[in-house]
Design an enzyme around this catalytic site. Structure first.
Site, PDB file in Angstrom:
ATOM      1  CG  HIS A  63      37.403  35.249  29.157  1.00 51.47           C
ATOM      2  ND1 HIS A  63      37.368  35.379  30.701  1.00 51.47           N
ATOM      3  CD2 HIS A  63      36.336  35.126  28.747  1.00 51.47           C
ATOM      4  CE1 HIS A  63      36.018  35.540  30.813  1.00 51.47           C
ATOM      5  NE2 HIS A  63      35.534  35.469  29.852  1.00 51.47           N
ATOM      6  CB  ALA A 113      43.820  25.257  42.910  1.00 56.08           C
TER       7      ALA A 113
HETATM    8  N1  APR Z   1      43.248  28.127  44.869  1.00 59.16           N
HETATM    9  C1  APR Z   1      42.092  27.933  44.669  1.00 59.16           C
HETATM   10  N2  APR Z   1      41.249  29.326  44.500  1.00 59.16           N
HETATM   11  C2  APR Z   1      41.625  30.478  44.581  1.00 59.16           C
HETATM   12  C3  APR Z   1      43.081  30.625  45.036  1.00 59.16           C
HETATM   13  C4  APR Z   1      43.937  29.184  45.076  1.00 59.16           C
HETATM   14  N3  APR Z   1      45.205  29.346  45.558  1.00 59.16           N
HETATM   15  N4  APR Z   1      43.467  31.700  45.102  1.00 59.16           N
HETATM   16  C5  APR Z   1      42.467  32.455  44.766  1.00 59.16           C
HETATM   17  N5  APR Z   1      41.307  31.537  44.276  1.00 59.16           N
HETATM   18  C6  APR Z   1      40.033  31.685  44.200  1.00 59.16           C
HETATM   19  C7  APR Z   1      39.577  33.152  44.539  1.00 59.16           C
HETATM   20  O1  APR Z   1      38.748  33.048  45.845  1.00 59.16           O
HETATM   21  C8  APR Z   1      38.381  33.712  43.767  1.00 59.16           C
HETATM   22  O2  APR Z   1      37.053  33.143  43.918  1.00 59.16           O
HETATM   23  O3  APR Z   1      39.974  32.073  42.669  1.00 59.16           O
HETATM   24  C9  APR Z   1      38.750  33.014  42.536  1.00 59.16           C
HETATM   25  C10 APR Z   1      39.514  34.238  41.440  1.00 59.16           C
HETATM   26  O4  APR Z   1      38.489  35.003  41.143  1.00 59.16           O
HETATM   27  P1  APR Z   1      38.667  36.142  40.047  1.00 59.16           P
HETATM   28  O5  APR Z   1      40.093  36.882  40.653  1.00 59.16           O
HETATM   29  O6  APR Z   1      37.447  36.961  39.991  1.00 59.16           O
HETATM   30  O7  APR Z   1      39.258  35.677  38.681  1.00 59.16           O
HETATM   31  P2  APR Z   1      38.097  34.777  37.750  1.00 59.16           P
HETATM   32  O8  APR Z   1      36.914  34.244  38.506  1.00 59.16           O
HETATM   33  O9  APR Z   1      38.958  33.993  36.875  1.00 59.16           O
HETATM   34  O10 APR Z   1      37.550  36.241  36.912  1.00 59.16           O
HETATM   35  C11 APR Z   1      36.826  35.861  35.984  1.00 59.16           C
HETATM   36  O11 APR Z   1      36.663  38.156  35.167  1.00 59.16           O
HETATM   37  O12 APR Z   1      38.113  40.036  34.863  1.00 59.16           O
HETATM   38  C12 APR Z   1      37.546  39.058  34.190  1.00 59.16           C
HETATM   39  O13 APR Z   1      38.202  38.309  32.390  1.00 59.16           O
HETATM   40  C13 APR Z   1      38.507  38.349  33.547  1.00 59.16           C
HETATM   41  O14 APR Z   1      38.875  35.928  33.212  1.00 59.16           O
HETATM   42  C14 APR Z   1      38.430  36.979  34.157  1.00 59.16           C
HETATM   43  C15 APR Z   1      36.941  36.932  34.830  1.00 59.16           C
END
Ligand code: APR
Length: 232
Positions: free
Chosen positions: A103, A214
């Protein structure tokens, strides 16, 4: 092995995730800051959003999960590729090298006048000058916005087709094509493991789901599979 990461791996470093409490999409509309149309309509607002996120990177550091994946890359003797949806530079700062930012990256700029890409540090703003062609007002964040094609999909699909172990870390499984990688990996017979704070939208496709933070569950998982690998 192919490892996919999302915003959750950087959450404990202090980098905001997108969905869930205090997520970036809680405070901003995607349509206002993360589409080509938004950039055409109000470039100053889009630059302000990414300049703030780029400035934040100067105040955060990799956490033990990033370090564990860098160790995994060093000690795993088979094929290894880390694909991140994240635009932060925490994987690089932890030592990961076999890395694709599908991305894009906050640390990169893209000149729409000469189509060159280059490292960018600090605020970009509307009037940024291209270091290649000196054009001003044509430099945009090198971020893949909604509706744009992710980077390196040919390399990612090639690695997926050969992988025997697929791990998905810290992603909600809300955005394609990344959210569909597990289905490809499963189709080619890979063992698919999800490591996340909570079940994702794609949990049903994984053979194994490990829930937790994580910085705790990734180092433990890496220790486990490296020990298992040594036994084999
Ligand atoms: N440890 C592990 N997992 C975690 C933690 C943590 N400390 N904190 C949050 N999470 C998890 C949440 O439960 C969630 O499922 O990380 C995930 C984050 O999800 P999103 O906020 O949707 O992020 P992501 O999946 O990377 O989004 C994908 O969406 O908006 C677009 O381009 C943007 O790359 C991004 C894509």
């Amino acid at each position: 092995m192919l490892v996919l990461t999302g915003a959750g791996i950087s959450a404990e470093s202090g980098v905001a995730t997108f969905r869930g409490p205090d997520g970036l999409w809680e405070g901003h509309r995607v349509e206002d800051v993360a589409t080509p149309e938004a950039y055409d309509r109000d470039p100053a607002l889009v630059h302000a959003f990414y300049d703030a996120r780029r400035a934040k990177l100067e105040t955060v550091a990799p956490n033990p999960a990033h370090a564990a994946l860098a160790r995994l890359e060093r000690e795993w003797s088979g094929e290894f590729l880390l694909v991140t949806q994240n635009v932060d530079d925490l994987h690089e700062r932890a030592g990961s090298q076999k890395l694709i930012h599908m991305h894009g990256e906050l640390a990169s700029g893209w000149c729409l006048a000469c189509d060159s890409r280059f490292t960018w540090v600090g605020a970009m703003g509307e009037g940024a000058r291209c270091p290649s062609c000196a054009a001003t007002g044509k430099v945009r964040p090198d971020i893949v916005w909604f509706g744009e094609m992710p980077y390196a999909m040919d390399r990612i699909e090639d690695a997926l087709a050969r992988c025997t172990l697929f791990a998905s870390i810290g992603t909600s499984g809300a955005v394609y094509p990344a959210a569909g990688f597990v289905q490809t990996a499963r189709y080619v017979g890979a063992h698919c493991v999800e490591l996340n704070l909570e079940p994702s939208q794609g949990s049903i496709f994984f053979h194994e789901t490990r829930l937790g933070r994580a910085s705790e569950i990734i180092p433990a998982w890496v220790d486990e599979i490296l020990a298992q690998f040594v036994q084999s």
